[in-house]
Design an enzyme around this catalytic site. Structure first.
Site, PDB file in Angstrom:
ATOM      1  N   ASP A 210      54.114  16.043 -36.864  1.00 13.27           N
ATOM      2  CA  ASP A 210      53.994  17.217 -35.991  1.00 13.27           C
ATOM      3  C   ASP A 210      55.309  18.002 -36.058  1.00 13.27           C
ATOM      4  O   ASP A 210      56.349  17.533 -35.593  1.00 13.27           O
ATOM      5  CB  ASP A 210      53.696  16.763 -34.558  1.00 13.27           C
ATOM      6  CG  ASP A 210      53.314  17.943 -33.680  1.00 13.27           C
ATOM      7  OD1 ASP A 210      54.092  18.921 -33.619  1.00 13.27           O
ATOM      8  OD2 ASP A 210      52.231  17.900 -33.083  1.00 13.27           O
ATOM      9  N   ILE A 211      55.239  19.171 -36.660  1.00 12.00           N
ATOM     10  CA  ILE A 211      56.456  19.968 -36.904  1.00 12.00           C
ATOM     11  C   ILE A 211      57.097  20.385 -35.581  1.00 12.00           C
ATOM     12  O   ILE A 211      58.306  20.245 -35.378  1.00 12.00           O
ATOM     13  CB  ILE A 211      56.114  21.223 -37.750  1.00 12.00           C
ATOM     14  CG1 ILE A 211      55.446  20.797 -39.057  1.00 12.00           C
ATOM     15  CG2 ILE A 211      57.357  22.056 -38.016  1.00 12.00           C
ATOM     16  CD1 ILE A 211      54.824  21.933 -39.853  1.00 12.00           C
TER      17      ILE A 211
ATOM     18  N   LYS B  17      40.831  16.704 -61.408  1.00  9.35           N
ATOM     19  CA  LYS B  17      39.659  17.192 -60.670  1.00  9.35           C
ATOM     20  C   LYS B  17      38.631  16.068 -60.518  1.00  9.35           C
ATOM     21  O   LYS B  17      38.294  15.397 -61.496  1.00  9.35           O
ATOM     22  CB  LYS B  17      39.047  18.369 -61.430  1.00  9.35           C
ATOM     23  CG  LYS B  17      37.935  19.026 -60.662  1.00  9.35           C
ATOM     24  CD  LYS B  17      37.313  20.159 -61.441  1.00  9.35           C
ATOM     25  CE  LYS B  17      36.032  20.584 -60.756  1.00  9.35           C
ATOM     26  NZ  LYS B  17      35.110  21.250 -61.649  1.00  9.35           N
TER      27      LYS B  17
ATOM     28  N   ASP C   3      46.225  18.734 -39.085  1.00  8.51           N
ATOM     29  CA  ASP C   3      46.703  17.493 -38.455  1.00  8.51           C
ATOM     30  C   ASP C   3      46.718  16.332 -39.447  1.00  8.51           C
ATOM     31  O   ASP C   3      47.527  15.416 -39.326  1.00  8.51           O
ATOM     32  CB  ASP C   3      45.807  17.135 -37.261  1.00  8.51           C
ATOM     33  CG  ASP C   3      46.073  18.044 -36.075  1.00  8.51           C
ATOM     34  OD1 ASP C   3      47.219  18.532 -35.953  1.00  8.51           O
ATOM     35  OD2 ASP C   3      45.139  18.294 -35.283  1.00  8.51           O
TER      36      ASP C   3
ATOM     37  N   PHE D 134      51.820  26.813 -29.634  1.00 10.57           N
ATOM     38  CA  PHE D 134      50.515  27.431 -29.437  1.00 10.57           C
ATOM     39  C   PHE D 134      49.502  26.318 -29.235  1.00 10.57           C
ATOM     40  O   PHE D 134      49.653  25.232 -29.785  1.00 10.57           O
ATOM     41  CB  PHE D 134      50.119  28.273 -30.657  1.00 10.57           C
ATOM     42  CG  PHE D 134      50.506  29.712 -30.521  1.00 10.57           C
ATOM     43  CD1 PHE D 134      51.819  30.098 -30.679  1.00 10.57           C
ATOM     44  CD2 PHE D 134      49.551  30.681 -30.217  1.00 10.57           C
ATOM     45  CE1 PHE D 134      52.192  31.420 -30.537  1.00 10.57           C
ATOM     46  CE2 PHE D 134      49.907  32.013 -30.070  1.00 10.57           C
ATOM     47  CZ  PHE D 134      51.235  32.386 -30.227  1.00 10.57           C
TER      48      PHE D 134
ATOM     49  N   ASN E 274      41.910  25.562 -42.769  1.00  8.51           N
ATOM     50  CA  ASN E 274      41.231  26.033 -41.560  1.00  8.51           C
ATOM     51  C   ASN E 274      41.150  27.554 -41.575  1.00  8.51           C
ATOM     52  O   ASN E 274      41.596  28.190 -42.523  1.00  8.51           O
ATOM     53  CB  ASN E 274      41.953  25.515 -40.314  1.00  8.51           C
ATOM     54  CG  ASN E 274      43.396  25.968 -40.301  1.00  8.51           C
ATOM     55  OD1 ASN E 274      43.686  27.150 -40.244  1.00  8.51           O
ATOM     56  ND2 ASN E 274      44.316  25.006 -40.397  1.00  8.51           N
TER      57      ASN E 274
ATOM     58  N   LYS F 172      50.105  19.509 -23.785  1.00  9.54           N
ATOM     59  CA  LYS F 172      50.953  19.682 -24.982  1.00  9.54           C
ATOM     60  C   LYS F 172      52.363  20.137 -24.594  1.00  9.54           C
ATOM     61  O   LYS F 172      53.344  19.748 -25.228  1.00  9.54           O
ATOM     62  CB  LYS F 172      50.315  20.687 -25.944  1.00  9.54           C
ATOM     63  CG  LYS F 172      49.129  20.093 -26.700  1.00  9.54           C
ATOM     64  CD  LYS F 172      48.375  21.111 -27.530  1.00  9.54           C
ATOM     65  CE  LYS F 172      47.055  20.509 -27.993  1.00  9.54           C
ATOM     66  NZ  LYS F 172      46.225  21.417 -28.759  1.00  9.54           N
TER      67      LYS F 172
ATOM     68  N   LYS G  20      55.017  17.471 -25.942  1.00 16.03           N
ATOM     69  CA  LYS G  20      55.905  17.906 -27.033  1.00 16.03           C
ATOM     70  C   LYS G  20      57.233  18.429 -26.485  1.00 16.03           C
ATOM     71  O   LYS G  20      58.049  18.952 -27.251  1.00 16.03           O
ATOM     72  CB  LYS G  20      55.214  18.976 -27.889  1.00 16.03           C
ATOM     73  CG  LYS G  20      53.918  18.484 -28.556  1.00 16.03           C
ATOM     74  CD  LYS G  20      53.442  19.410 -29.657  1.00 16.03           C
ATOM     75  CE  LYS G  20      52.018  19.045 -30.081  1.00 16.03           C
ATOM     76  NZ  LYS G  20      51.577  19.738 -31.292  1.00 16.03           N
TER      77      LYS G  20
HETATM   78  N1  CTP Z   1      51.743  21.803 -34.705  1.00 15.03           N
HETATM   79  C1  CTP Z   1      52.771  21.528 -35.585  1.00 15.03           C
HETATM   80  N2  CTP Z   1      52.624  20.545 -36.509  1.00 15.03           N
HETATM   81  C2  CTP Z   1      51.477  19.851 -36.606  1.00 15.03           C
HETATM   82  C3  CTP Z   1      50.413  20.123 -35.701  1.00 15.03           C
HETATM   83  C4  CTP Z   1      50.570  21.129 -34.763  1.00 15.03           C
HETATM   84  O1  CTP Z   1      53.823  22.174 -35.525  1.00 15.03           O
HETATM   85  N3  CTP Z   1      51.361  18.911 -37.509  1.00 15.03           N
HETATM   86  C5  CTP Z   1      51.938  22.844 -33.678  1.00 15.03           C
HETATM   87  C6  CTP Z   1      51.072  24.067 -33.832  1.00 15.03           C
HETATM   88  O2  CTP Z   1      51.711  25.046 -34.620  1.00 15.03           O
HETATM   89  C7  CTP Z   1      50.922  24.522 -32.388  1.00 15.03           C
HETATM   90  C8  CTP Z   1      50.945  23.237 -31.596  1.00 15.03           C
HETATM   91  O3  CTP Z   1      51.575  22.286 -32.448  1.00 15.03           O
HETATM   92  O4  CTP Z   1      52.030  25.279 -31.950  1.00 15.03           O
HETATM   93  C9  CTP Z   1      49.612  22.750 -31.153  1.00 15.03           C
HETATM   94  O5  CTP Z   1      48.810  22.441 -32.212  1.00 15.03           O
HETATM   95  P1  CTP Z   1      47.319  21.919 -32.031  1.00 15.03           P
HETATM   96  O6  CTP Z   1      46.750  21.601 -33.362  1.00 15.03           O
HETATM   97  O7  CTP Z   1      46.566  22.843 -31.152  1.00 15.03           O
HETATM   98  O8  CTP Z   1      47.543  20.625 -31.232  1.00 15.03           O
HETATM   99  P2  CTP Z   1      47.715  19.175 -31.671  1.00 15.03           P
HETATM  100  O9  CTP Z   1      48.970  18.700 -31.055  1.00 15.03           O
HETATM  101  O10 CTP Z   1      47.611  19.041 -33.143  1.00 15.03           O
HETATM  102  O11 CTP Z   1      46.491  18.485 -30.921  1.00 15.03           O
HETATM  103  P3  CTP Z   1      44.906  18.621 -31.135  1.00 15.03           P
HETATM  104  O12 CTP Z   1      44.688  19.015 -32.585  1.00 15.03           O
HETATM  105  O13 CTP Z   1      44.446  17.274 -30.789  1.00 15.03           O
HETATM  106  O14 CTP Z   1      44.441  19.668 -30.182  1.00 15.03           O
END
Ligand code: CTP
Length: 401
Positions: A306-307, A289, A279, A323, A210, A337, A341
């Protein structure tokens, strides 16, 4: 700001036109309560007379490595031991190069080698000299040896050029010295932070990622370190220099980021999840390749762990800050969130609009916690990081008291 009483500052002056600003710095340091001794290189004396600094500091100025009289008063090793901080301001390109190489052919270089206390440098040179790869390499290597780099600033130069290379103003250097000695709002705390994007392999040469630049996370790491935290930064691939004084763990994939974070999470007091973690990952990355063949190709994606949620679910959990990067309905999604979380705080920002968020140097956040909210910015990411860390320190103290 703290006062500097009882602090002993050894001020090294090298041969640059900015040496005149150091006279004001001596005055400001003394006014703030510090005891100041001045050492000059031979080249520095071409710009300002030692007598100027002697009058301002109230002490003889050290200039000569082989000055028997000065050596009998306080020899150079003793002088290096005497100080709480050795600050070289201005530090010319020539001096920084010699210092990095470990030369000791004048008194100030000898002191830099002999000093066990923190050493800071305030670079001052022409913008082209500053941009030169040799200078940049010297500065990066000095930083890796824990030399503190203060400045330089950008602006008009004595030679008529405009650019980066000006020495910080005396008042800014005073602030750096004060900050250096103040314990900070996060003193004694271990702060763990994720930053940047992750890369999910499709095959050995392709990946899904990204637009995160890592700038916000790196600015937060620096702001937290400046407030006294001991910082571990788990970073995805970014094009940024390693922040000074921070433990940097480089990772690529979300799984690697997860593993690195989990190793440190329980021993941390604060966790800030600033990374734009992918995600999803490709279910089965190809071993070789992939060759183009069919008109369309499908990739099977599977959800990454999700960390942030995993850290927040730990029994011995740190204070958790998330964030939320959103393109619409920021408040609704952020609050969702925060709750789902089980976070202590969430910093929400609108991305993809108005030059803020990903890749930009500016940002604007709306920070939420269970019973409050506060806007931060719009401002530079450095400033936003500073204010966010202040807020984290405040909320952490409330939550733990
Ligand atoms: N995050 C994380 N591990 C993941 C995905 C997200 O630690 N696998 C953390 C990001 O670092 C951020 C927060 O979760 O602090 C929100 O991430 P975001 O991608 O905005 O939200 P998601 O929970 O993934 O939901 P969505 O993508 O549906 O908005």
């Amino acid at each position: 700001m703290s006062d500097l009483s009882n602090k002993k500052i050894l001020l090294g002056i090298t041969g640059g036109i900015a040496a005149y600003k150091s006279a004001e710095l001596v005055r400001l340091l003394i006014k703030a309560g510090a005891e100041v001794r001045v050492v000059m290189t031979p080249a520095a004396q071409e710009f300002v007379q030692p007598l100027t600094y002697q009058a301002l500091s109230g002490h003889r100025v050290y200039v000569d490595l082989f000055d028997a009289e000065a050596e009998s008063a306080m020899d150079h090793i003793e002088l290096a031991r005497w100080c709480d901080l050795l600050l070289v301001a201005p530090a010319t390109a020539d001096f920084l190069g010699k210092m990095n190489a470990g030369y000791a052919d004048n008194l100030l270089l000898t002191l830099c080698l002999a000093c066990k206390q923190p050493v800071a440098v305030a670079p001052a040179m022409n913008q082209q000299m500053y941009a030169n790869a040799s200078t940049q390499q010297n500065l990066a290597q000095l930083a890796a040896k824990n030399v503190l780099l203060w400045g330089p600033a950008e602006g008009e130069q004595a030679c008529g050029d405009v650019g980066q290379g000006r020495m910080l103003e005396a008042v800014q250097l005073l602030q750096e010295v004060e900050r250096h000695f103040s314990p900070g709002r996060l003193a004694g705390l271990r702060l763990l932070l994720t930053a940047g994007p992750t890369r999910e392999a499709i095959d050995p040469v392709r990946y899904i990622s990204n637009r995160s630049s890592g700038k916000m996370g790196y600015a937060i790491a620096d702001a937290a370190r400046r407030q006294g935290a001991s910082v571990t930064l788990v970073s995805g691939p970014v094009a940024l220099p390693a922040p000074q004084g921070v433990k940097l763990v480089n990772v690529e994939s979300a799984q690697q980021m997860y593993d690195a974070v989990m190793q440190e999470a329980e021993a941390s007091d604060v966790f800030i999840a600033c990374a734009a973690v992918s995600d999803y990952r490709v279910d089965q990355a190809a071993e070789h390749k992939m060759k183009k063949s069919a008109d369309t190709v499908s990739l099977q994606l599977v959800l990454n762990a999700d960390i942030l949620a995993a850290v927040s679910a730990l029994e011995k959990r740190p204070f958790c800050v998330g964030f939320a990067a959103e393109t619409r309905d920021v408040e609704k999604y952020a609050l969702g969130k925060l709750q789902q979380k089980n976070l202590d705080m969430i910093a929400a920002n609108l991305v993809g609009e108005g030059g803020q968020g990903f890749e930009s140097d500016f940002n604007q956040l709306e920070v939420f916690w269970p019973d409050g909210r506060q806007a931060v910015g719009p401002a530079s990411k450095t400033e936003v990081a500073k204010q966010l860390i202040d807020l984290v320190a405040e909320r952490y103290t409330c939550a733990r008291s």
